[in-house]
Design an enzyme around this catalytic site. Structure first.
Site, PDB file in Angstrom:
ATOM      1  N   ARG A   5      -5.401  16.475  -6.153  1.00 39.06           N
ATOM      2  CA  ARG A   5      -4.371  16.785  -5.358  1.00 39.06           C
ATOM      3  C   ARG A   5      -3.422  17.738  -6.016  1.00 39.06           C
ATOM      4  NH1 ARG A   5      -2.179  12.547  -1.156  1.00 39.06           N
ATOM      5  NH2 ARG A   5      -1.223  14.246  -0.431  1.00 39.06           N
ATOM      6  N   GLY A  77       0.394   9.027   2.438  1.00 35.65           N
ATOM      7  CA  GLY A  77       0.690   9.815   3.800  1.00 35.65           C
ATOM      8  C   GLY A  77      -0.109   9.466   4.879  1.00 35.65           C
ATOM      9  N   GLU A 101      -1.446 -20.110   5.175  1.00 37.82           N
ATOM     10  CA  GLU A 101      -1.160 -20.909   3.991  1.00 37.82           C
ATOM     11  C   GLU A 101       0.042 -21.135   3.627  1.00 37.82           C
ATOM     12  OE1 GLU A 101      -3.710 -22.424   2.679  1.00 37.82           O
ATOM     13  OE2 GLU A 101      -5.348 -21.451   4.009  1.00 37.82           O
TER      14      GLU A 101
END
Length: 120
Positions: A5, A77, A101
């Site tokens: 990217r 995103g 829990e």
């Protein structure tokens, strides 16, 4: 979030803000791991305060874990909020840990009860 990217003609991971987010996330994950291991050690050795350490581990892991997954969703995103994404499922699972829990408030009560023994 690999080197593939690109933003502004650079790999996404070349940006300092991204690097800082990833560094913080890793630090939180290692903090959670250390606290959980410490609590497990107290349980294994049957220390009297094992219950408090278990509550500290759960509370801290939920708080830091939620921050880690929030940052991961932010970094990815639109993919992070897509209903079929792995991150979306992890976020939902992590959110359940806040109430399953014993809620965070219950964990805080257990921790304070243990701590109050030392406050006098």
């Amino acid at each position: 979030m690999g080197q593939g990217r690109r933003v502004f003609d650079q790999p996404l991971t070349n940006h300092e803000w991204i690097q800082f987010q990833l560094a913080d996330m890793m630090a939180y994950i290692e903090t959670m791991r250390s606290i959980v291991y410490d609590a497990a050690l107290h349980i294994d050795r049957k220390y009297d305060d094992y219950y408090a350490l278990a509550s500290i581990a759960k509370l801290t892991s939920v708080l830091l874990g939620m921050d880690v997954i929030r940052r991961a969703v932010q970094l990815t995103g639109a993919y992070g909020v897509w209903s079929n994404s792995k991150l979306n499922r992890i976020y939902r699972d992590a959110k359940l840990m806040e109430i399953g829990e014993g809620t965070n408030e219950v964990q805080r009560m257990v921790i304070y009860k243990w701590l109050s023994r030392y406050l006098g």
